[in-house]
Design an enzyme around this catalytic site. Structure first.
Site, PDB file in Angstrom:
ATOM      1  N   ARG A  15       0.834  -1.210   0.000  1.00 46.02           N
ATOM      2  CA  ARG A  15       0.000   0.000   0.000  1.00 46.02           C
ATOM      3  C   ARG A  15       0.872   1.265   0.000  1.00 46.02           C
ATOM      4  O   ARG A  15       1.036   1.900  -1.036  1.00 46.02           O
ATOM      5  CB  ARG A  15      -0.949  -0.039   1.215  1.00 46.02           C
ATOM      6  CG  ARG A  15      -2.106   0.933   1.136  1.00 46.02           C
ATOM      7  CD  ARG A  15      -1.743   2.358   1.518  1.00 46.02           C
ATOM      8  NE  ARG A  15      -1.186   2.489   2.856  1.00 46.02           N
ATOM      9  CZ  ARG A  15      -0.630   3.613   3.304  1.00 46.02           C
ATOM     10  NH1 ARG A  15      -0.566   4.683   2.546  1.00 46.02           N
ATOM     11  NH2 ARG A  15      -0.115   3.666   4.523  1.00 46.02           N
ATOM     12  N   ASP A  16       1.455   1.598   1.134  1.00 46.59           N
ATOM     13  CA  ASP A  16       2.260   2.825   1.202  1.00 46.59           C
ATOM     14  C   ASP A  16       3.413   2.729   0.205  1.00 46.59           C
ATOM     15  O   ASP A  16       3.746   3.694  -0.487  1.00 46.59           O
ATOM     16  CB  ASP A  16       2.807   2.993   2.628  1.00 46.59           C
ATOM     17  CG  ASP A  16       3.197   4.430   2.955  1.00 46.59           C
ATOM     18  OD1 ASP A  16       3.526   5.180   2.019  1.00 46.59           O
ATOM     19  OD2 ASP A  16       3.183   4.802   4.136  1.00 46.59           O
ATOM     20  N   HIS A 207       5.113   4.688  12.699  1.00 48.96           N
ATOM     21  CA  HIS A 207       5.098   4.612  11.218  1.00 48.96           C
ATOM     22  C   HIS A 207       6.085   5.687  10.751  1.00 48.96           C
ATOM     23  O   HIS A 207       5.748   6.866  10.722  1.00 48.96           O
ATOM     24  CB  HIS A 207       3.669   4.870  10.733  1.00 48.96           C
ATOM     25  CG  HIS A 207       3.502   4.919   9.249  1.00 48.96           C
ATOM     26  ND1 HIS A 207       2.806   3.960   8.529  1.00 48.96           N
ATOM     27  CD2 HIS A 207       3.910   5.820   8.316  1.00 48.96           C
ATOM     28  CE1 HIS A 207       2.794   4.269   7.246  1.00 48.96           C
ATOM     29  NE2 HIS A 207       3.456   5.404   7.084  1.00 48.96           N
ATOM     30  N   HIS A 209       8.724   7.331   8.098  1.00 50.57           N
ATOM     31  CA  HIS A 209       9.369   7.479   6.794  1.00 50.57           C
ATOM     32  C   HIS A 209      10.822   7.888   7.048  1.00 50.57           C
ATOM     33  O   HIS A 209      11.157   8.418   8.109  1.00 50.57           O
ATOM     34  CB  HIS A 209       8.596   8.498   5.945  1.00 50.57           C
ATOM     35  CG  HIS A 209       7.303   7.929   5.435  1.00 50.57           C
ATOM     36  ND1 HIS A 209       7.160   7.432   4.160  1.00 50.57           N
ATOM     37  CD2 HIS A 209       6.113   7.721   6.043  1.00 50.57           C
ATOM     38  CE1 HIS A 209       5.922   6.964   4.004  1.00 50.57           C
ATOM     39  NE2 HIS A 209       5.265   7.129   5.128  1.00 50.57           N
ATOM     40  N   CYS A 240       3.962   9.413   0.345  1.00 57.39           N
ATOM     41  CA  CYS A 240       2.587   9.838   0.139  1.00 57.39           C
ATOM     42  C   CYS A 240       2.568  10.871  -0.980  1.00 57.39           C
ATOM     43  O   CYS A 240       3.312  11.843  -0.938  1.00 57.39           O
ATOM     44  CB  CYS A 240       2.038  10.431   1.429  1.00 57.39           C
ATOM     45  SG  CYS A 240       0.386  11.095   1.214  1.00 57.39           S
ATOM     46  N   ASN A 249       9.234   4.539   3.385  1.00 54.18           N
ATOM     47  CA  ASN A 249       9.137   4.115   4.784  1.00 54.18           C
ATOM     48  C   ASN A 249      10.449   3.472   5.186  1.00 54.18           C
ATOM     49  O   ASN A 249      11.227   3.022   4.340  1.00 54.18           O
ATOM     50  CB  ASN A 249       8.047   3.046   4.931  1.00 54.18           C
ATOM     51  CG  ASN A 249       6.663   3.588   4.713  1.00 54.18           C
ATOM     52  OD1 ASN A 249       6.268   3.861   3.591  1.00 54.18           O
ATOM     53  ND2 ASN A 249       5.931   3.752   5.787  1.00 54.18           N
TER      54      ASN A 249
HETATM   55  P1  HMG Z   1     -13.255  14.291  -2.433  1.00 54.17           P
HETATM   56  O1  HMG Z   1     -13.032  14.749  -3.837  1.00 54.17           O
HETATM   57  O2  HMG Z   1     -13.397  15.333  -1.366  1.00 54.17           O
HETATM   58  O3  HMG Z   1     -14.504  13.278  -2.351  1.00 54.17           O
HETATM   59  O4  HMG Z   1     -12.064  13.307  -2.056  1.00 54.17           O
HETATM   60  P2  HMG Z   1     -16.014  13.457  -2.687  1.00 54.17           P
HETATM   61  O5  HMG Z   1     -16.748  12.682  -1.636  1.00 54.17           O
HETATM   62  O6  HMG Z   1     -16.351  14.906  -2.887  1.00 54.17           O
HETATM   63  O7  HMG Z   1     -16.182  12.685  -4.074  1.00 54.17           O
HETATM   64  C1  HMG Z   1     -15.611  13.175  -5.274  1.00 54.17           C
HETATM   65  C2  HMG Z   1     -15.402  12.023  -6.250  1.00 54.17           C
HETATM   66  O8  HMG Z   1     -14.525  11.037  -5.688  1.00 54.17           O
HETATM   67  C3  HMG Z   1     -16.678  11.304  -6.626  1.00 54.17           C
HETATM   68  O9  HMG Z   1     -16.495  10.817  -7.942  1.00 54.17           O
HETATM   69  C4  HMG Z   1     -16.688  10.117  -5.701  1.00 54.17           C
HETATM   70  O10 HMG Z   1     -17.405   9.036  -6.220  1.00 54.17           O
HETATM   71  C5  HMG Z   1     -15.213   9.772  -5.640  1.00 54.17           C
HETATM   72  P3  HMG Z   1     -17.055  11.616  -9.219  1.00 54.17           P
HETATM   73  O11 HMG Z   1     -18.506  11.796  -8.937  1.00 54.17           O
HETATM   74  O12 HMG Z   1     -16.323  12.914  -9.260  1.00 54.17           O
HETATM   75  O13 HMG Z   1     -16.727  10.700 -10.360  1.00 54.17           O
HETATM   76  N1  HMG Z   1     -14.834   9.110  -4.364  1.00 54.17           N
HETATM   77  C6  HMG Z   1     -14.299   7.882  -4.281  1.00 54.17           C
HETATM   78  N2  HMG Z   1     -13.961   6.980  -5.207  1.00 54.17           N
HETATM   79  C7  HMG Z   1     -13.443   5.822  -4.766  1.00 54.17           C
HETATM   80  N3  HMG Z   1     -13.229   5.529  -3.473  1.00 54.17           N
HETATM   81  C8  HMG Z   1     -13.553   6.404  -2.523  1.00 54.17           C
HETATM   82  C9  HMG Z   1     -14.122   7.646  -2.912  1.00 54.17           C
HETATM   83  N4  HMG Z   1     -14.533   8.703  -2.221  1.00 54.17           N
HETATM   84  C10 HMG Z   1     -14.987   9.599  -3.122  1.00 54.17           C
HETATM   85  N5  HMG Z   1     -13.325   6.102  -1.225  1.00 54.17           N
HETATM   86  C11 HMG Z   1     -11.092  11.513  -0.842  1.00 54.17           C
HETATM   87  C12 HMG Z   1     -11.973  12.748  -0.770  1.00 54.17           C
HETATM   88  C13 HMG Z   1     -10.765  11.096   0.582  1.00 54.17           C
HETATM   89  C14 HMG Z   1     -11.840  10.402  -1.547  1.00 54.17           C
HETATM   90  C15 HMG Z   1      -9.806  11.860  -1.623  1.00 54.17           C
HETATM   91  O14 HMG Z   1      -9.244  13.000  -1.065  1.00 54.17           O
HETATM   92  C16 HMG Z   1      -8.815  10.754  -1.633  1.00 54.17           C
HETATM   93  O15 HMG Z   1      -9.015   9.715  -2.245  1.00 54.17           O
HETATM   94  N6  HMG Z   1      -7.657  10.907  -0.920  1.00 54.17           N
HETATM   95  C17 HMG Z   1      -6.725   9.843  -0.788  1.00 54.17           C
HETATM   96  C18 HMG Z   1      -5.383  10.331  -0.537  1.00 54.17           C
HETATM   97  C19 HMG Z   1      -4.466   9.152  -0.279  1.00 54.17           C
HETATM   98  O16 HMG Z   1      -4.756   8.016  -0.598  1.00 54.17           O
HETATM   99  N7  HMG Z   1      -3.303   9.444   0.317  1.00 54.17           N
HETATM  100  C20 HMG Z   1      -2.351   8.435   0.616  1.00 54.17           C
HETATM  101  C21 HMG Z   1      -2.744   7.572   1.761  1.00 54.17           C
HETATM  102  S1  HMG Z   1      -2.460   8.323   3.346  1.00 54.17           S
HETATM  103  C22 HMG Z   1      -0.786   8.063   3.642  1.00 54.17           C
HETATM  104  O17 HMG Z   1      -0.067   7.604   2.798  1.00 54.17           O
HETATM  105  C23 HMG Z   1      -0.270   8.383   5.003  1.00 54.17           C
HETATM  106  C24 HMG Z   1       0.024   7.134   5.852  1.00 54.17           C
HETATM  107  O18 HMG Z   1       0.943   6.271   5.211  1.00 54.17           O
HETATM  108  C25 HMG Z   1       0.587   7.562   7.195  1.00 54.17           C
HETATM  109  C26 HMG Z   1       1.736   8.569   7.004  1.00 54.17           C
HETATM  110  O19 HMG Z   1       2.799   8.206   6.490  1.00 54.17           O
HETATM  111  O20 HMG Z   1       1.468   9.720   7.342  1.00 54.17           O
HETATM  112  C27 HMG Z   1      -1.270   6.344   6.128  1.00 54.17           C
HETATM  113 MG    MG Z   2       3.055   6.549   5.208  1.00 51.49          MG
END
Ligand code: HMG
Ligand code: MG
Length: 302
Positions: A15-16, A207, A209, A240, A249
Site C-alpha cells: 500500500r504505502d 510509522h 518514513h 505519500c 518508509n
Molecule cells: P473528495 O473529492 O473530497 O470526495 O475526495 P467526494 O466525496 O467529494 O467525491 C468526489 C469524487 O470522488 C466522486 O467521484 C466520488 O465518487 C469519488 P465523481 O462523482 O467525481 O466521479 N470518491 C471515491 N472513489 C473511490 N473511493 C472512494 C471515494 N470517495 C470519493 N473512497 C477523498 C476525498 C478522501 C476520496 C480523496 O481525497 C482521496 O481519495 N484521498 C486519498 C489520498 C491518499 O490516498 N493518500 C495516501 C494515503 S495516506 C498516507 O499515505 C499516510 C500514511 O501512510 C501515514 C503517514 O505516512 O502519514 C497512512
Molecule cells: Mg506513510
C-alpha cells in the site's frame, strides 16, 4: 532498558510502498508481493487502499488485488478507507482490519483527504461504527505527527487532540506517523507520549518514513518506550503523493535486522524478506532501498 521481547511489524509495502509509484504496477505483481511477504512470515499486511482512483490511480485495482490473494491462516489483511464510499467497497473484499487516516496538521488533512481534521473525524465516525459492528478491527493513522510539509513543526498537543478525537469515535489503535521523515528520537518520543495520553502502549504503533535517515533511530527510541508495533515497508518503498518531499518508509529488512540483532523476536525470515524486496525492486527496475538487504545480497554473491 525495558525493551519488548517481541515486535509486530505491519508490512505496508503493497500500500504505502506502491501508492507513490508513477509506473502502473499490475495487480498480479502486487498479489505476488503479498504472497512473498506472507511467505516470509509477515502476519499483518496492509494490502491496498479504497481511495479515489482520481487521487491515487495506483490503488485503483484494490478489489482485484484483495480478491487475488490466497489468504494464509494467521495473517491479517488491512486496507485504508477514507470515507463511507471507500468502506463500502472495501468491506466486500473482506479485510480483517480497516485504517482511517487523519492528520495532526490541518493543511495536510486538506491536501490529503480534502477536508479539515474535524470534518475527517465526522467522515470516519460511521465508517468506524460499521466496521466494529461487523467485527473488523479499526486502526487510525495520525499523519504529520512531528512535522508537516506545509505547516512545519507540529506540537505534540496536536497529536494528543487527534488521538482523543479518534478514541472518541471508537478507533482501537493509532499509528503515529512521521509522514515526511523529519522526526528525530526525542521529538518522536514526545509524539508517541502524546498518543499515550489517550491510548495504551499496546494500542499504538510507529510509522516512520526515512527521508532524513532517522527512521531506525526513531524506531529504537520507540522501543525504549516499550512500543512494540511498527509499520515498515519492504525494500524501503513508500511515500505519500500529497506529502511533498516524503521518501520511503523505513525498510522492513533494516528493522528486522535491528530487532533480531537485539534478540527481539519478529517471526520473520530475513532471507525470504530480502527475496520479496528483490522481487518488487526488480519489477521497479531499481535496487532495494535497504542497507541490510544490500549487505545480504552482496554477501550472497560471495
Ligand atoms: P473528495 O473529492 O473530497 O470526495 O475526495 P467526494 O466525496 O467529494 O467525491 C468526489 C469524487 O470522488 C466522486 O467521484 C466520488 O465518487 C469519488 P465523481 O462523482 O467525481 O466521479 N470518491 C471515491 N472513489 C473511490 N473511493 C472512494 C471515494 N470517495 C470519493 N473512497 C477523498 C476525498 C478522501 C476520496 C480523496 O481525497 C482521496 O481519495 N484521498 C486519498 C489520498 C491518499 O490516498 N493518500 C495516501 C494515503 S495516506 C498516507 O499515505 C499516510 C500514511 O501512510 C501515514 C503517514 O505516512 O502519514 C497512512
Ligand atoms: Mg506513510
Amino acid at each position: 532498558m525495558d525493551l519488548p521481547q517481541r515486535v509486530k511489524l505491519v508490512e505496508v509495502g503493497p500500500r504505502d510502498g506502491l501508492q507513490n509509484e508513477k509506473q502502473p504496477v499490475p495487480a498480479a505483481i502486487k498479489i505476488e508481493l503479498v504472497h512473498r511477504l506472507q511467505g516470509a512470515g509477515l502476519k499483518e499486511i496492509e494490502v491496498t487502499s479504497f481511495v479515489s482512483p482520481k487521487w491515487v490511480p495506483q490503488m485503483a485495482d484494490n478489489a482485484e488485488v484483495m480478491a487475488g490473494i490466497q489468504r494464509q491462516p494467521g495473517v491479517r489483511y488491512s486496507v485504508l478507507t477514507p470515507n463511507q464510499q471507500g468502506f463500502e467497497a472495501a468491506v466486500k473484499t473482506q479485510p480483517d482490519e480497516i485504517v482511517v487516516f487523519g492528520a495532526a496538521s490541518e493543511a495536510f488533512s486538506q491536501k490529503n483527504i480534502n477536508c479539515s481534521i474535524v470534518e475527517s473525524i465526522e467522515r470516519f465516525r460511521p465508517v468506524v461504527q460499521a466496521a466494529l459492528a461487523q467485527g473488523l478491527t479499526v486502526r487510525g493513522a495520525i499523519s504529520c505527527a512531528v512535522g508537516c510539509p506545509y505547516e512545519g513543526e507540529i506540537a505534540p498537543e496536536r497529536v494528543a487532540l487527534v488521538a482523543r478525537l479518534m478514541h472518541e469515535i471508537g478507533v482501537q489503535h493509532v499509528g503515529v506517523a512521521d509522514t515526511i521523515g523529519v522526526g528525530t528520537p526525542l521529538k518522536v518520543q514526545r509524539a508517541l507520549d502524546a498518543a499515550l495520553s489517550v491510548y495504551t502502549i499496546d494500542q499504538i504503533s510507529g510509522h516512520f518514513h526515512d527521508t532524513y535517515g532517522m527512521a531506525l533511530a526513531n524506531t529504537l527510541a520507540s522501543l525504549q518506550m516499550g512500543v512494540w508495533q511498527f509499520d515498515t515497508s519492504v525494500a524501503g518503498l513508500g511515500g505519500c503523493p500529497y506529502a511533498k518531499g516524503a521518501t520511503g518508509n523505513v525498510a522492513s529488512e533494516d528493522v528486522v535486522y535491528l530487532l533480531h540483532g537485539m534478540g527481539i523476536e519478529t517471526g520473520i525470515d530475513l532471507d525470504k524478506l530480502v527475496d520479496a524486496g528483490q522481487f518488487i525492486s526488480d519489477f521497479l527496475q531499481r535496487k532495494p532501498n535497504s542497507r541490510a538487504a544490500t549487505a545480504l545480497l552482496n554477501k550472497r554473491l560471495g
